[in-house]
Design an enzyme around this catalytic site. Structure first.
Site, PDB file in Angstrom:
ATOM      1  N   ARG A  82       4.054   1.326  -9.533  1.00 43.09           N
ATOM      2  CA  ARG A  82       5.405   1.356  -8.797  1.00 43.09           C
ATOM      3  C   ARG A  82       6.313   0.094  -9.171  1.00 43.09           C
ATOM      4  NH1 ARG A  82       6.794   1.083  -2.476  1.00 43.09           N
ATOM      5  NH2 ARG A  82       8.918   1.198  -2.708  1.00 43.09           N
ATOM      6  N   HIS A 127      15.310  -2.160  -3.476  1.00 45.58           N
ATOM      7  CA  HIS A 127      14.200  -2.829  -2.548  1.00 45.58           C
ATOM      8  C   HIS A 127      14.767  -4.151  -2.183  1.00 45.58           C
ATOM      9  CE1 HIS A 127       9.557  -2.814  -2.334  1.00 45.58           C
ATOM     10  NE2 HIS A 127       9.947  -3.762  -1.443  1.00 45.58           N
ATOM     11  N   GLU A 172      11.961   1.317   2.623  1.00 41.68           N
ATOM     12  CA  GLU A 172      12.090   0.835   4.077  1.00 41.68           C
ATOM     13  C   GLU A 172      13.556   0.489   4.598  1.00 41.68           C
ATOM     14  OE1 GLU A 172       7.572  -1.367   4.154  1.00 41.68           O
ATOM     15  OE2 GLU A 172       9.443  -2.599   4.293  1.00 41.68           O
ATOM     16  N   ASN A 314       4.951   3.757   3.781  1.00 41.72           N
ATOM     17  CA  ASN A 314       4.308   2.506   3.902  1.00 41.72           C
ATOM     18  C   ASN A 314       3.798   2.123   5.243  1.00 41.72           C
ATOM     19  OD1 ASN A 314       5.824   2.424   1.385  1.00 41.72           O
ATOM     20  ND2 ASN A 314       7.143   0.531   1.880  1.00 41.72           N
ATOM     21  N   TYR A 316       0.964  -0.341   7.088  1.00 40.36           N
ATOM     22  CA  TYR A 316       0.169  -1.606   7.287  1.00 40.36           C
ATOM     23  C   TYR A 316      -0.716  -1.964   8.463  1.00 40.36           C
ATOM     24  CZ  TYR A 316       2.500  -3.349   3.079  1.00 40.36           C
ATOM     25  OH  TYR A 316       3.202  -3.765   1.859  1.00 40.36           O
ATOM     26  N   GLU A 382       2.775   2.229   0.051  1.00 36.98           N
ATOM     27  CA  GLU A 382       2.193   0.605   0.290  1.00 36.98           C
ATOM     28  C   GLU A 382       1.410   0.604   1.334  1.00 36.98           C
ATOM     29  OE1 GLU A 382       5.300  -2.531   1.151  1.00 36.98           O
ATOM     30  OE2 GLU A 382       6.748  -1.578  -0.269  1.00 36.98           O
TER      31      GLU A 382
END
Length: 478
Positions: A82, A127, A172, A314, A316, A382
């Site tokens: 990506r 991004h 995001e 994404n 985390y 991500e």
């Protein structure tokens, strides 16, 4: 960048593993070959905005060292990668009036080199790095940005779409809206609490929808690709599952992060009702009389509902939540959301204080997405583990993290029936981590930023990740 591998489960589900890179975090060359300045170039060059007054002017210098990156990709055995395009590198003033042929050549080479190595590109159009020329005209707060983004997206579809089959329009939007326009800790560094973030998020959804419809109408018939937007979210649970207030706080938390962007695209074409009612109630309580702070979608514009060919997530970390209570006297997203995050002390912290390591949270979030958003195909776009301070090339904790996380994803596929198509690790190289500069490292390859050659060396986690990929590739070929 990403690499891809296949999860082997009893259901013959196949999900690939990948890597990610982005423009300002990797590329450098901030003024090379006529590239225009972006809001992050401007932001980094102001005092006190980034750790150690660092900037992305050079970063990993992928603009000049792309062949080195390609060697890293091949060493891992990635099947997908990506990458993010720099809008200002392709269109220096943000518009198609001025196209940089050097920028086009650079990305053509990257895409062609990947394909020559049997690596499929997933390309992100936006991004975080808006051309400064467009910020000067109001940036994402301006309604006209959606049409400008659509024009840029169509330029990219036309230029690269014959070879790119997976597209992300915006990465995001929550982070861009809140950190960039409410908290001021990301570019463009605006602090306009309670209003700007909702306007920016709205314009990003409008821009995404326009670009998706353009692709669907003009490019999909021939190019046959897929388009989505990458939505970031933690997994959250009520601090006390038997407490109704905590349960409601968890629902609000998810509505104001995942739901803010996923609900309009996947469920109703509008924001979650719990989000709008919370914002309106807070406005009333504070005596705000300027109408709803959360905009409404116009019937005269391309519909936002249904504008994603897959769910790009994404993820985390995870949190427990409870109501904040006494939200203070300021209108802001946090007080609208009214959910206080609590870290479970049993969760280990990696590197940065916010990043608790909770692999099983990803499985739960995947199941929630399946149940809430009509069982979409999911790419985990991500996921990663950071190091801060003294660097360990033998980063055993990160190696364990990837094994544990991939095991949880395999369970989400095999036991929960989630349609996971791919997993992208963040990130290939240590890089410029936004306001944290180079102090936080997520890479599978170490980059020596004190060395003029920016030499790359594989971490232990990179070697282990390559083994996982190799294992799944051989399972797939059997």
């Amino acid at each position: 960048m990403h690499h891809s591998f296949f999860f082997s489960t009893g259901r013959h589900s196949r999900a690939e593993l990948h890597w990610i890179t982005t423009c300002i975090q990797y590329q450098g060359g901030w003024q090379a070959d006529g590239k225009g300045p972006s809001i992050w170039d401007t932001f980094c060059h102001k005092k006190g905005k980034v750790f150690g007054e660092q900037n992305g002017d050079v970063a990993c210098n992928s603009y000049e060292l792309w062949e080195k990156d390609l060697e890293c990709i091949q060493l891992l055995g990635l099947t997908h990668y990506r990458l993010s395009l720099s809008w200002a590198r392709l269109l220096p003033d943000g518009t198609t009036r001025h196209v940089s042929q050097k920028g086009v050549q650079y990305y053509n080479k990257v895409i062609d080199d990947l394909l020559a190595c049997n690596v499929s590109p997933m390309v992100t159009l936006y991004h975080f790095d808006l051309p400064q020329a467009l910020q000067d005209q109001g940036g994402w707060k301006s309604p006209s940005i959606a049409t400008l983004f659509d024009s840029y997206a169509q330029f990219c579809f036309q230029t690269f779409g014959d070879r790119v089959k997976l597209w992300i329009t915006i990465n995001e939007p929550y982070v861009c809206a809140k950190l960039g326009h409410e908290d001021g800790v990301h570019a463009p560094g605006l602090k306009e609490p309670g209003i700007a973030a909702y306007v920016v998020g709205h314009n990003m959804l409008r821009a995404h929808a326009m670009a998706w419809h353009s692709y669907n109408s003009f490019y999909r018939p021939k190019q046959r690709g897929a388009v989505s937007l990458a939505i970031n979210s933690d997994w959250v649970e009520p601090l006390h599952p038997d407490c109704a207030e905590d349960v409601a706080a968890a629902e609000r938390y998810l509505a104001f992060t995942l739901g803010w962007f996923a609900w309009p695209v996947f469920v109703t074409g509008d924001y979650p009702e719990v989000m709008r009612s919370a914002i309106d109630a807070q406005s009333k309580k504070m005596g705000y009389s300027g109408g709803s702070r959360l905009p409404s979608f116009s019937k005269d514009e391309p519909a936002v509902l249904g504008t994603a060919d897959f769910f790009a997530l994404n993820y985390y970390t995870s949190r427990k939540v409870k109501p904040r209570g006494g939200c203070g006297q300021v209108l802001c997203v946090k007080s609208d959301q009214d959910a206080e995050e609590v870290l479970d002390p049993s969760w280990p912290i990696c590197g940065v204080s916010w990043l608790a390591v909770v692999p099983h949270g990803l499985r739960k979030l995947l199941k929630y997405i399946k149940d809430t958003f009509n069982n979409p195909a999911v790419y985990i776009t991500e996921n990663g583990f950071s190091q801060v301070g003294p660097l360990e090339i033998e980063d055993d904790r990160r190696s364990e993290f990837y094994k544990d996380t991939i095991f949880e994803v395999a369970k989400a596929i095999g036991e929960d029936g989630v349609n996971v198509r791919g997993y992208f690790a963040w990130s290939l190289l240590d890089n410029f981590e936004w306001a944290d500069g180079f102090s936080v490292r997520f890479g599978l390859f170490h980059v020596d930023f004190s060395d003029a050659k920016l030499s790359r060396a594989i971490y232990h986690s990179g070697r282990e990740y390559a083994k996982i990929i190799s294992k799944y590739k051989s399972a797939q070929s059997r």
